[in-house]
Design an enzyme around this catalytic site. Structure first.
Site, PDB file in Angstrom:
ATOM      1  N   THR A  37       0.695  -1.107  -0.072  1.00 13.73           N
ATOM      2  CA  THR A  37      -0.141  -0.001   0.090  1.00 13.73           C
ATOM      3  C   THR A  37       0.819   1.341  -0.127  1.00 13.73           C
ATOM      4  O   THR A  37       0.837   2.200  -0.754  1.00 13.73           O
ATOM      5  CB  THR A  37      -0.784  -0.004   1.459  1.00 13.73           C
ATOM      6  OG1 THR A  37      -1.756  -1.296   1.239  1.00 13.73           O
ATOM      7  CG2 THR A  37      -1.856   1.211   1.248  1.00 13.73           C
TER       8      THR A  37
ATOM      9  N   LYS B 220       7.826   1.171  11.212  1.00 11.66           N
ATOM     10  CA  LYS B 220       7.897   1.509  12.800  1.00 11.66           C
ATOM     11  C   LYS B 220       8.590   0.394  13.522  1.00 11.66           C
ATOM     12  O   LYS B 220       9.158   0.725  14.729  1.00 11.66           O
ATOM     13  CB  LYS B 220       6.743   1.785  13.313  1.00 11.66           C
ATOM     14  CG  LYS B 220       5.534   1.021  12.993  1.00 11.66           C
ATOM     15  CD  LYS B 220       4.873   1.530  11.740  1.00 11.66           C
ATOM     16  CE  LYS B 220       3.795   0.226  11.267  1.00 11.66           C
ATOM     17  NZ  LYS B 220       2.458   0.875  11.133  1.00 11.66           N
TER      18      LYS B 220
ATOM     19  N   GLY C 229      -6.821  -0.509   3.309  1.00 10.59           N
ATOM     20  CA  GLY C 229      -5.435  -0.363   3.432  1.00 10.59           C
ATOM     21  C   GLY C 229      -5.011   0.444   4.729  1.00 10.59           C
ATOM     22  O   GLY C 229      -3.722   0.933   4.692  1.00 10.59           O
TER      23      GLY C 229
ATOM     24  N   GLU D  80      -2.132  -3.612   8.989  1.00 16.30           N
ATOM     25  CA  GLU D  80      -0.821  -4.231   8.282  1.00 16.30           C
ATOM     26  C   GLU D  80      -1.336  -5.522   7.763  1.00 16.30           C
ATOM     27  O   GLU D  80      -2.269  -5.927   7.936  1.00 16.30           O
ATOM     28  CB  GLU D  80       0.242  -4.719   9.390  1.00 16.30           C
ATOM     29  CG  GLU D  80       0.470  -3.298  10.477  1.00 16.30           C
ATOM     30  CD  GLU D  80       1.271  -2.427   9.831  1.00 16.30           C
ATOM     31  OE1 GLU D  80       2.312  -2.541   9.040  1.00 16.30           O
ATOM     32  OE2 GLU D  80       0.694  -1.020   9.978  1.00 16.30           O
TER      33      GLU D  80
ATOM     34  N   ASP E 130       1.705  -2.215  17.439  1.00 18.67           N
ATOM     35  CA  ASP E 130       1.974  -0.995  16.629  1.00 18.67           C
ATOM     36  C   ASP E 130       2.119   0.187  17.246  1.00 18.67           C
ATOM     37  O   ASP E 130       2.912   1.048  17.117  1.00 18.67           O
ATOM     38  CB  ASP E 130       0.609  -0.957  15.505  1.00 18.67           C
ATOM     39  CG  ASP E 130       1.083  -0.149  14.584  1.00 18.67           C
ATOM     40  OD1 ASP E 130       1.957  -0.272  13.544  1.00 18.67           O
ATOM     41  OD2 ASP E 130       0.577   1.152  14.798  1.00 18.67           O
TER      42      ASP E 130
ATOM     43  N   LYS F 142       5.427   2.979  17.882  1.00 19.13           N
ATOM     44  CA  LYS F 142       5.172   4.297  17.668  1.00 19.13           C
ATOM     45  C   LYS F 142       5.476   5.157  19.016  1.00 19.13           C
ATOM     46  O   LYS F 142       6.185   6.224  18.708  1.00 19.13           O
ATOM     47  CB  LYS F 142       3.927   4.485  17.147  1.00 19.13           C
ATOM     48  CG  LYS F 142       3.786   4.126  15.653  1.00 19.13           C
ATOM     49  CD  LYS F 142       2.152   4.147  15.081  1.00 19.13           C
ATOM     50  CE  LYS F 142       1.765   3.783  13.921  1.00 19.13           C
ATOM     51  NZ  LYS F 142       0.368   3.410  13.597  1.00 19.13           N
TER      52      LYS F 142
HETATM   53  N1  HSE Z   1      -1.502  -0.249  10.524  1.00 18.04           N
HETATM   54  C1  HSE Z   1      -1.257   1.172  10.831  1.00 18.04           C
HETATM   55  C2  HSE Z   1      -2.183   1.871  11.615  1.00 18.04           C
HETATM   56  C3  HSE Z   1      -0.807   1.696   9.749  1.00 18.04           C
HETATM   57  O1  HSE Z   1      -3.348   1.247  11.476  1.00 18.04           O
HETATM   58  O2  HSE Z   1      -2.310   2.951  12.300  1.00 18.04           O
HETATM   59  C4  HSE Z   1      -0.113   3.351  10.150  1.00 18.04           C
HETATM   60  O3  HSE Z   1       0.829   3.091  10.722  1.00 18.04           O
END
Ligand code: HSE
EC number: 1.1.1.3
Length: 328
Positions: free
Chosen positions: A13, A104, A186, A189, A200, A204
């Site tokens: 993506t 990340k 999109g 992940e 995730d 971050k």
């Molecule tokens: N999969 C991540 C989210 C994409 O949904 O935040 C952006 O880092």
């Protein structure tokens, strides 16, 4: 006009978004930077997979083909996981390329060695896309840290989680149906485990910690909880009580310099600043000593928000290298 040769590592993506935006903005970038950007090569996982046409671009599954391109100057990296991404970026830096990453998982762990390596080679690293998608939190933090110090960061850092929680509340749909939608759009992940498990958002938060506090807490000391334990019944009950689930990542530094971080779902009421943050949006509130609290809100995932900040990183790096600030 001189040309900047660039490569894209990973053509999912985000990689495809970079390709589209670079082509759409080519003439504007030429005017503002005085340099023409050319995507010379794209690294893919599987050459046999059907994908969009990229005329004149080398498409390869061998990184050596890319790193050996004479005069390659910029590498956009949009791969998932630590390896082989970290190894590729080390080689690219050693070759004298600027690198711009959206990864990340890799960057939360290797930001310090990558920065040291880049410094020793006189190249730049762009990493705005690693955190909060299209929300310019990295450049904002870098700017305000020149004068302010940050005491606390609180935010919604995973767009997929916020989208799922919003859809469950508004449409009373099941968790898995909302996740499928987030995948189709999109946002999630390729393997959504990191999105829904809180990992995730945790990665971050660690990237923000390294920038804001110049260090990270011990990862094992941070309690990380995802939204995967929240059922439709939970969401409906909260709604009846006038509350909303939000997946909140926060970190605070105490007066002794010690960091305390946590990541997990919270129930918030209408008075809470994160109550109104809906769908794929992320929000980052930065508590600073001079400004007070500054909150940034915007799309936290998706092809164009994420890819556009990577092309902005490109413009900033090339502008810096050329010794001028971009004025549009
Ligand atoms: N999969 C991540 C989210 C994409 O949904 O935040 C952006 O880092």
């Amino acid at each position: 006009m001189a040309k900047i040769k660039a490569a894209i590592l990973g053509f999912g993506t985000v990689g495809q978004g970079i390709y589209h935006i670079v082509n759409e903005k080519k003439e504007d970038l030429k005017k503002s930077l005085g340099l023409d950007i050319e995507i010379s090569a794209i690294l893919v996982n599987n050459l046999a997979k059907e994908r969009i046409q990229t005329p004149g671009v080398l498409v390869t599954d061998d990184f050596e083909d890319i790193i050996n391109i004479p005069g390659l100057q910029v590498v956009f990296e949009a791969i998932v996981n630590e390896e082989p991404a970290y190894g590729y970026l080390c080689k690219a830096i050693d070759k004298g390329c600027h690198v711009i990453t959206a990864n990340k998982v890799m960057f939360s762990k290797y930001s310090i060695p990558l920065h040291e390596r880049a410094k020793s080679r006189g190249v730049f690293i762009g990493y705005e896309a690693t955190t909060a998608g299209g929300v310019p939190v990295i450049k904002t933090l870098k700017n305000l840290l020149q004068v302010n110090s940050v005491k606390r960061i609180q935010g919604i850092l995973n767009g997929t989680s916020n989208y799922i929680l919003t859809q469950m509340r508004l449409n009373e749909c099941q968790f898995n149906d909302a996740l499928t939608e987030a995948q189709d759009l999109g946002y999630a992940e390729a393997d959504p485990y990191n999105d829904i498990s809180g990992q995730d958002a945790f990665r971050k938060l660690m990237i923000l910690s390294a920038l804001a506090f110049k260090k990270q807490p011990n990862w094992d000391d941070v309690r990380v909880v995802g939204i995967d334990g929240i059922s439709l019944e939970d969401v409906k009950k909260a709604k009846q009580e006038g509350l909303r689930y939000r997946h909140v990542a926060e970190i605070e530094q105490d007066e002794n310099g010690e960091l305390f971080a946590s990541v997990g779902p919270q129930l918030v009421g209408p008075d809470h600043p994160l109550y109104a943050i809906e769908a794929v949006n992320n929000a980052v509130a930065l508590d600073t000593n001079y400004i007070g609290t500054l909150t940034l809100v915007g799309p936290g995932a998706g092809m164009y928000p994420t890819a556009s900040v990577m092309v902005e990183d490109y413009a900033e790096i090339i502008g810096k290298r050329a010794g001028f600030m971009i004025t549009i």
